[in-house]
Write a protein that holds these residues in place. Structure first.
Motif, PDB file in Angstrom:
ATOM      1  N   TYR A 100       2.996   0.924   2.675  1.00  0.00           N
ATOM      2  CA  TYR A 100       4.426   1.791   3.144  1.00  0.00           C
ATOM      3  C   TYR A 100       3.795   2.695   4.235  1.00  0.00           C
ATOM      4  CZ  TYR A 100       6.846  -1.114  -0.175  1.00  0.00           C
ATOM      5  OH  TYR A 100       7.228  -2.289  -0.710  1.00  0.00           O
ATOM      6  N   THR A 101       3.539   2.675   5.404  1.00  0.00           N
ATOM      7  CA  THR A 101       2.818   3.324   6.409  1.00  0.00           C
ATOM      8  C   THR A 101       3.355   4.916   6.279  1.00  0.00           C
ATOM      9  OG1 THR A 101       4.299   2.558   7.984  1.00  0.00           O
ATOM     10  CG2 THR A 101       1.834   1.395   7.571  1.00  0.00           C
ATOM     11  N   THR A 121      -8.160  -3.969  -2.285  1.00  0.00           N
ATOM     12  CA  THR A 121      -7.596  -2.907  -1.811  1.00  0.00           C
ATOM     13  C   THR A 121      -6.933  -2.840  -0.307  1.00  0.00           C
ATOM     14  OG1 THR A 121      -9.258  -1.346  -3.154  1.00  0.00           O
ATOM     15  CG2 THR A 121      -7.971  -0.415  -1.434  1.00  0.00           C
ATOM     16  N   ILE A 122      -5.805  -2.373  -0.274  1.00  0.00           N
ATOM     17  CA  ILE A 122      -5.074  -2.476   0.971  1.00  0.00           C
ATOM     18  C   ILE A 122      -5.309  -0.930   1.716  1.00  0.00           C
ATOM     19  CG2 ILE A 122      -2.637  -1.992   0.064  1.00  0.00           C
ATOM     20  CD1 ILE A 122      -1.679  -3.587   2.456  1.00  0.00           C
ATOM     21  N   SER A 123      -5.405  -1.022   2.857  1.00  0.00           N
ATOM     22  CA  SER A 123      -5.441   0.589   3.251  1.00  0.00           C
ATOM     23  C   SER A 123      -5.302   0.402   5.022  1.00  0.00           C
ATOM     24  CB  SER A 123      -6.787   1.142   3.217  1.00  0.00           C
ATOM     25  OG  SER A 123      -7.994   0.536   3.824  1.00  0.00           O
ATOM     26  N   ARG A 124      -4.885   1.461   5.708  1.00  0.00           N
ATOM     27  CA  ARG A 124      -4.614   1.419   7.049  1.00  0.00           C
ATOM     28  C   ARG A 124      -5.209   2.839   7.738  1.00  0.00           C
ATOM     29  NH1 ARG A 124      -1.693   5.569   4.507  1.00  0.00           N
ATOM     30  NH2 ARG A 124      -0.027   6.273   5.954  1.00  0.00           N
ATOM     31  N   ASP A 125      -6.021   2.653   8.968  1.00  0.00           N
ATOM     32  CA  ASP A 125      -6.332   3.434   9.763  1.00  0.00           C
ATOM     33  C   ASP A 125      -5.314   3.824  10.799  1.00  0.00           C
ATOM     34  OD1 ASP A 125      -7.594   5.343  11.555  1.00  0.00           O
ATOM     35  OD2 ASP A 125      -9.472   4.377  11.178  1.00  0.00           O
ATOM     36  N   VAL A 126      -4.518   5.004  10.741  1.00  0.00           N
ATOM     37  CA  VAL A 126      -3.356   4.954  12.021  1.00  0.00           C
ATOM     38  C   VAL A 126      -3.725   5.234  13.074  1.00  0.00           C
ATOM     39  CG1 VAL A 126      -1.382   6.602  12.434  1.00  0.00           C
ATOM     40  CG2 VAL A 126      -1.777   5.713  10.083  1.00  0.00           C
TER      41      VAL A 126
END
Length: 124
Positions: A52-53, A69-74
């Protein structure tokens, strides 16, 4: 029109690792939900993990907990899926999906934006 482009798939042996990326054409902070799904031949599409960003919370399905593992780089407008300890049951086409609203891994058909998929093959 939003585009999502996955990359990073490939062929690995059991026990190996891969890192999938999903590059978005727009600021991913506009998506309340970003997720990874996968579909193996002859099987239905299933959820893998969601982030959930806005809040940074994540949820992974039991089959991959402790391994993926899920991740994000905005700043990079990119969603990632780090996959460790891969096994042949993980073989599938992996898709990223995004939606401006809060979604769950059970409502795959309701996601507005989808990537074209990247193939992951794990050999024993």
């Amino acid at each position: 029109q939003v585009t999502l482009v996955e990359s990073g798939g490939g062929s690995v042996q059991a026990g190996g690792s891969l890192r999938l990326s999903c590059a978005a054409s727009e600021d991913i902070s506009r998506f309340a939900s970003m997720a990874w799904f996968r579909q193996a031949p002859g099987k239905e599409r299933e959820g893998v993990g969601i982030i959930y960003t806005k809040y940074g919370g994540t949820n992974m399905v039991d089959a991959v907990k402790g391994r993926f593992t899920i991740s994000r780089d905005v700043a990079a407008n990119t969603l990632y899926l780090q996959m460790n300890s891969l096994n042949p049951e993980d073989t599938a086409t992996y898709y990223c999906a995004a939606d401006p609203t809060i979604k769950s891994l059970r409502s795959s058909s309701s996601y507005r934006y989808w990537g074209q998929g990247t193939q992951v093959t794990v050999s024993s």
